[in-house]
Design an enzyme around this catalytic site. Structure first.
Site, PDB file in Angstrom:
ATOM      1  CB  SER A 114      -0.908   0.013   1.242  1.00  0.00           C
ATOM      2  OG  SER A 114      -1.590   1.248   1.358  1.00  0.00           O
ATOM      3  CE1 TYR A 136      -6.458   4.257  -1.475  1.00  0.00           C
ATOM      4  CE2 TYR A 136      -4.628   3.883   0.036  1.00  0.00           C
ATOM      5  CZ  TYR A 136      -5.916   3.604  -0.384  1.00  0.00           C
ATOM      6  OH  TYR A 136      -6.660   2.671   0.286  1.00  0.00           O
ATOM      7  CB  THR A 162      -6.995   2.371  -4.716  1.00  0.00           C
ATOM      8  OG1 THR A 162      -6.345   1.134  -4.398  1.00  0.00           O
ATOM      9  CG2 THR A 162      -8.328   2.428  -3.986  1.00  0.00           C
ATOM     10  CE  LYS A 239      -8.129  -3.326  -3.603  1.00  0.00           C
ATOM     11  NZ  LYS A 239      -8.983  -2.395  -2.813  1.00  0.00           N
ATOM     12  CG  HIS A 263     -11.698   0.535  -0.056  1.00  0.00           C
ATOM     13  ND1 HIS A 263     -10.834   1.001  -1.011  1.00  0.00           N
ATOM     14  CD2 HIS A 263     -11.036   0.657   1.121  1.00  0.00           C
ATOM     15  CE1 HIS A 263      -9.714   1.404  -0.443  1.00  0.00           C
ATOM     16  NE2 HIS A 263      -9.803   1.186   0.854  1.00  0.00           N
TER      17      HIS A 263
END
Length: 367
Positions: A114, A136, A162, A239, A263
């Site tokens: 992440s 992100y 994402t 995603k 999510h």
């Protein structure tokens, strides 16, 4: 007679790890991992929808051994499973990202690191797992470029963007707990100081929501994704797709795979369960890209359900955090071994010699 203590016994399902994690985590950290957004309707819908998927097994197929191997993004893996990207894994155990990535490497599956990892990306890739980096989108595009350069230099195998977090979903449990990160847990992939807000909670405030609002760009468009496609020569995964029209658009801008995901019920409450939308997304892309499923996977049977509905594979999230919390890297390794055993049993009982054969199975709505 003294009753046996559950934690002294081997886990026999992934859900066993949940109660073990709850006994070792503080209430606010447990709530952070466990919670969904708003009234948590979508969070619970994920589980109900998966339980309604009945798989029609085939008989007398001569299956005595099962090969779990699958190809995701053109690379071979030991089973059609990846570790979902999850933030701040050192919250639940000191082993954190390094432990879970090591467990993924031992299991022969990809680990999705992440942007909000609590261990620098470069350390995670050194454990030897195939690492896909989850991005992100940050307000400062220069920081996005810097992250992309680090992703390539670190040897990541894919980039996963994402797209369902323009803002963080409102999570009442975090608000009630005034949740903030402890001092030893930082957003290790962001520049110094970017995570200061994440440590400065107050009554009725989620420090993580404040940090996200400060750091993330809410107005991401398809043109931005097309720009990203031109910046990096890695497989691109989108995603957070639920609407089939968005899956088609993702293919148009160059996505190699999409992840059907809400999510884990942590963003728009009232959105449909991910598995509910999976068949429509699979039909919409028509083989132009791989389709993965995320949100609510808790067993090998769930993996079989996803495969039978057309997914190439799944991402598993919370159960692996539970296992990490309960036993560190060893707990995560055990959980992935258990999942592989469950999937082997499920495929055998369904008459499938490998994951590809599961795509030929019929499914019914058992609700």
């Amino acid at each position: 007679m003294v009753e046996p203590v559950l934690t002294d016994l081997p886990a026999v399902s992934l859900t066993d790890y949940a109660e073990r994690a709850r006994t070792v985590l503080s209430e606010d950290v447990w709530d952070y991992v466990d919670c969904g957004s708003a009234s948590e309707v979508t969070l619970s819908a994920n589980r109900r929808a998966l339980d309604r998927v009945a798989v029609l097994p085939r008989m007398l197929r001569g299956v005595d051994t099962v090969d779990l191997g699958a190809r995701l993004l053109g690379r071979p893996y030991a089973m059609p499973v990846g570790v979902a990207p999850m933030a701040y894994q050192r919250l639940v155990h000191p082993d954190g990202e390094l432990g879970l990535a090591s467990a993924a490497g031992a299991a022969g599956i990809p680990y999705l690191a992440s942007t909000l990892g609590s261990t620098p990306l470069e350390q995670v890739t050194r454990v030897g797992a195939d690492v896909w980096f989850q991005l992100y989108w940050l307000r400062d595009r220069a920081l996005v470029r810097d992250l992309l350069a680090r992703v390539v230099a670190a040897g990541c195998r894919a980039l996963v963007v994402t797209v369902d977090v323009p803002v963080l979903g409102r999570r009442p449990r975090d608000l009630r707990n005034a949740f903030r990160l402890p001092d030893h847990v930082v957003a290790a992939n962001l520049p110094d100081g970017r995570d200061a807000l994440a440590h400065a909670g107050g009554p009725g405030v989620s420090a993580l929501a404040a940090h996200t609002a400060s750091s993330f760009a809410p107005a991401l468009r398809w043109a931005d994704l097309a720009w990203l496609r031109g910046q990096i020569d890695l497989p691109l995964v989108v995603k957070g797709v639920l609407d089939p029209r968005d899956a088609v658009e993702a293919v148009r801008v160059g996505a190699d795979a999409v992840v059907v995901s809400n999510h884990g019920g942590r963003q728009l409450d009232g959105a449909p369960a991910s598995v509910t939308m999976l068949p429509e997304v699979v039909d919409a892309v028509g083989g132009d890209c791989q389709v993965l499923l995320d949100s609510g996977i808790r067993s090998g049977t769930d993996v079989l359900r996803a495969l039978a509905l057309g997914a190439a594979g799944v991402l598993v999230g919370r159960p692996l955090l539970w296992a990490l919390a309960a036993g560190g890297e060893r707990g995560a390794r055990d959980a992935l071994e258990l999942l592989a055993a469950e999937l082997t049993d499920a495929l055998t009982l369904a008459g499938c010699a490998d994951p590809a054969a599961a795509a030929e199975l019929r499914t019914l709505n058992a609700g």
